[in-house]
Design a protein around this motif. Structure first.
Motif, PDB file in Angstrom:
ATOM      1  N   ASP A 150      25.585 -25.198 -19.684  1.00  0.00           N
ATOM      2  CA  ASP A 150      24.469 -26.147 -19.620  1.00  0.00           C
ATOM      3  C   ASP A 150      23.225 -25.610 -20.297  1.00  0.00           C
ATOM      4  OD1 ASP A 150      24.437 -24.245 -17.527  1.00  0.00           O
ATOM      5  OD2 ASP A 150      23.006 -25.450 -16.380  1.00  0.00           O
ATOM      6  N   LEU A 151      23.060 -24.270 -20.290  1.00  0.00           N
ATOM      7  CA  LEU A 151      21.899 -23.655 -20.936  1.00  0.00           C
ATOM      8  C   LEU A 151      22.179 -23.305 -22.395  1.00  0.00           C
ATOM      9  CD1 LEU A 151      20.710 -21.326 -18.033  1.00  0.00           C
ATOM     10  CD2 LEU A 151      19.672 -23.480 -18.757  1.00  0.00           C
ATOM     11  N   THR A 152      23.401 -22.863 -22.692  1.00  0.00           N
ATOM     12  CA  THR A 152      23.717 -22.496 -24.075  1.00  0.00           C
ATOM     13  C   THR A 152      23.769 -23.716 -24.989  1.00  0.00           C
ATOM     14  OG1 THR A 152      26.108 -22.588 -23.639  1.00  0.00           O
ATOM     15  CG2 THR A 152      25.022 -20.457 -23.369  1.00  0.00           C
ATOM     16  N   SER A 153      23.889 -24.900 -24.405  1.00  0.00           N
ATOM     17  CA  SER A 153      23.919 -26.116 -25.222  1.00  0.00           C
ATOM     18  C   SER A 153      22.517 -26.578 -25.617  1.00  0.00           C
ATOM     19  CB  SER A 153      24.628 -27.246 -24.468  1.00  0.00           C
ATOM     20  OG  SER A 153      23.932 -27.583 -23.275  1.00  0.00           O
ATOM     21  N   ARG A 154      21.478 -25.972 -25.038  1.00  0.00           N
ATOM     22  CA  ARG A 154      20.101 -26.345 -25.388  1.00  0.00           C
ATOM     23  C   ARG A 154      19.796 -25.902 -26.822  1.00  0.00           C
ATOM     24  NH1 ARG A 154      17.098 -27.375 -20.625  1.00  0.00           N
ATOM     25  NH2 ARG A 154      18.625 -28.104 -19.089  1.00  0.00           N
ATOM     26  N   PRO A 155      19.051 -26.706 -27.575  1.00  0.00           N
ATOM     27  CA  PRO A 155      18.754 -26.362 -28.981  1.00  0.00           C
ATOM     28  C   PRO A 155      18.055 -25.014 -29.144  1.00  0.00           C
ATOM     29  CG  PRO A 155      18.120 -28.635 -28.499  1.00  0.00           C
ATOM     30  CD  PRO A 155      18.480 -28.002 -27.182  1.00  0.00           C
ATOM     31  N   GLU A 156      17.276 -24.621 -28.140  1.00  0.00           N
ATOM     32  CA  GLU A 156      16.500 -23.385 -28.254  1.00  0.00           C
ATOM     33  C   GLU A 156      17.274 -22.146 -27.819  1.00  0.00           C
ATOM     34  OE1 GLU A 156      15.703 -25.999 -26.455  1.00  0.00           O
ATOM     35  OE2 GLU A 156      13.927 -26.918 -27.371  1.00  0.00           O
ATOM     36  N   TYR A 157      18.497 -22.330 -27.332  1.00  0.00           N
ATOM     37  CA  TYR A 157      19.192 -21.204 -26.705  1.00  0.00           C
ATOM     38  C   TYR A 157      19.411 -20.029 -27.665  1.00  0.00           C
ATOM     39  CZ  TYR A 157      22.686 -18.156 -24.802  1.00  0.00           C
ATOM     40  OH  TYR A 157      23.351 -17.035 -24.397  1.00  0.00           O
ATOM     41  N   ALA A 158      19.890 -20.297 -28.866  1.00  0.00           N
ATOM     42  CA  ALA A 158      20.174 -19.194 -29.801  1.00  0.00           C
ATOM     43  C   ALA A 158      18.921 -18.373 -30.071  1.00  0.00           C
ATOM     44  CB  ALA A 158      20.749 -19.748 -31.103  1.00  0.00           C
ATOM     45  N   ASP A 159      17.771 -19.052 -30.171  1.00  0.00           N
ATOM     46  CA  ASP A 159      16.515 -18.327 -30.378  1.00  0.00           C
ATOM     47  C   ASP A 159      16.183 -17.467 -29.163  1.00  0.00           C
ATOM     48  OD1 ASP A 159      16.134 -19.439 -32.878  1.00  0.00           O
ATOM     49  OD2 ASP A 159      14.884 -21.080 -32.146  1.00  0.00           O
ATOM     50  N   VAL A 160      16.397 -18.012 -27.972  1.00  0.00           N
ATOM     51  CA  VAL A 160      16.126 -17.255 -26.746  1.00  0.00           C
ATOM     52  C   VAL A 160      16.979 -15.996 -26.705  1.00  0.00           C
ATOM     53  CG1 VAL A 160      16.334 -17.266 -24.231  1.00  0.00           C
ATOM     54  CG2 VAL A 160      15.385 -19.252 -25.404  1.00  0.00           C
TER      55      VAL A 160
END
Length: 201
Positions: A150-160
């Motif tokens: 649910d969190l890794t699917s967020r657009p910002e996740y890779a940047d985080v």
């Protein structure tokens, strides 16, 4: 008395190999790249030179294999031990704590020794690069599992994930000359706030 089976031989060989790798990492952490000679590792491990060179033909091959093997095992273990709360915010906090703990383990300092040495050692760099790429993929997979789909699917996740990794690596390096309690590092709360803000808002 029955002759040892091929399976027995293989099992002993794996135990010996693990012992050599563990010893190589210990020596690398203690003495650095310049001091981690095959002779020193052989003496510490208590194995013959023939046995050591049979497993690993040169020092760089041994050191790269040792660090990568230990790192993969420790990263997998960290991922398995990490609690994954259902609440996304609490899961972020747990994942950040677990990720930070990876930078407090011996293999991080052993890897750092190799990275620095590879800057002026082309053969070491060539041996290290593909191993580091493979390890990086493993680490990213473990981190993704800790955060949850649910969190890794967020657009910002890779940047985080990238910000956390690069920032933690930089902060961890300061512990080389300024050792302290990592659980109370002031950056820890900031990383959690950053991850929550980018992934939950």
């Amino acid at each position: 008395m029955a002759e040892p089976s091929y399976g027995d031989y293989e099992a002993r060989s794996r135990v010996t190999q693990q012992h050599i790798l563990d010893t190589a990492v210990d020596v690398l952490i203690e003495l650095g790249y310049s001091g981690a000679s095959t002779l020193k590792i052989q003496e510490r491990a208590g194995v013959s030179r023939g046995r050591l060179l049979h497993q690993y033909p040169n020092r760089d091959a041994l050191l790269v294999a040792a660090v990568q093997h230990i790192a993969e095992a420790r990263v997998a273990s960290t991922g398995e031990r990490t609690v994954r709360p259902k609440n996304p915010g609490k899961r972020i906090d747990a994942a950040v704590d677990a990720l930070w703990s990876m930078y407090q383990q011996g293999y991080f300092w052993a890897a750092t020794e190799l990275w620095l040495a590879a800057r002026s050692n082309r053969h070491l760099a060539e041996a290290l690069a593909p191993k580091e790429q493979a390890l990086g993929a493993t680490i990213r997979t473990v981190i993704d599992e800790m955060f949850g789909s649910d969190l890794t699917s967020r657009p910002e996740y890779a940047d985080v994930r990238d910000i956390l990794n690069t920032s933690m690596r930089g902060v961890a390096l300061t512990y080389a000359f300024d050792p302290r309690d990592p659980s109370s590092d002031p950056h820890l709360a900031g990383w959690k706030r950053l991850a929550r803000r980018m992934l939950l808002t």
